[in-house]
Design a protein around this motif. Sequence first.
Motif: not given
Length: 73
Positions: A1-21
């Motif tokens: 998860m990557e986080a930062e502040r932007y124009k007074g907001y807290s924002i997060w970018g999420h990466a969810i592993l999608q390995q089925e096999d």
Amino acid sequence: MEAERYKGYSIWGHAILQQEDILQLERYAASGTITRNNTFIEASGVLGHFDTEDEAQQAGLSWARAWIDNHGE
């Protein structure tokens, strides 16, 4: 998860592993989350699938910035 502040907001970018096999290459689903003053504002849902964790996190952050630019105060 990557986080930062932007124009007074807290924002997060999420990466969810999608390995089925175990024999499959790793892929990551991207999503974004926005909060302000510890209050949930919006979440994106799945934005797409990416080859790297960083690409997925950056997609989530980009979505959050665009949402704020279009809906923020």
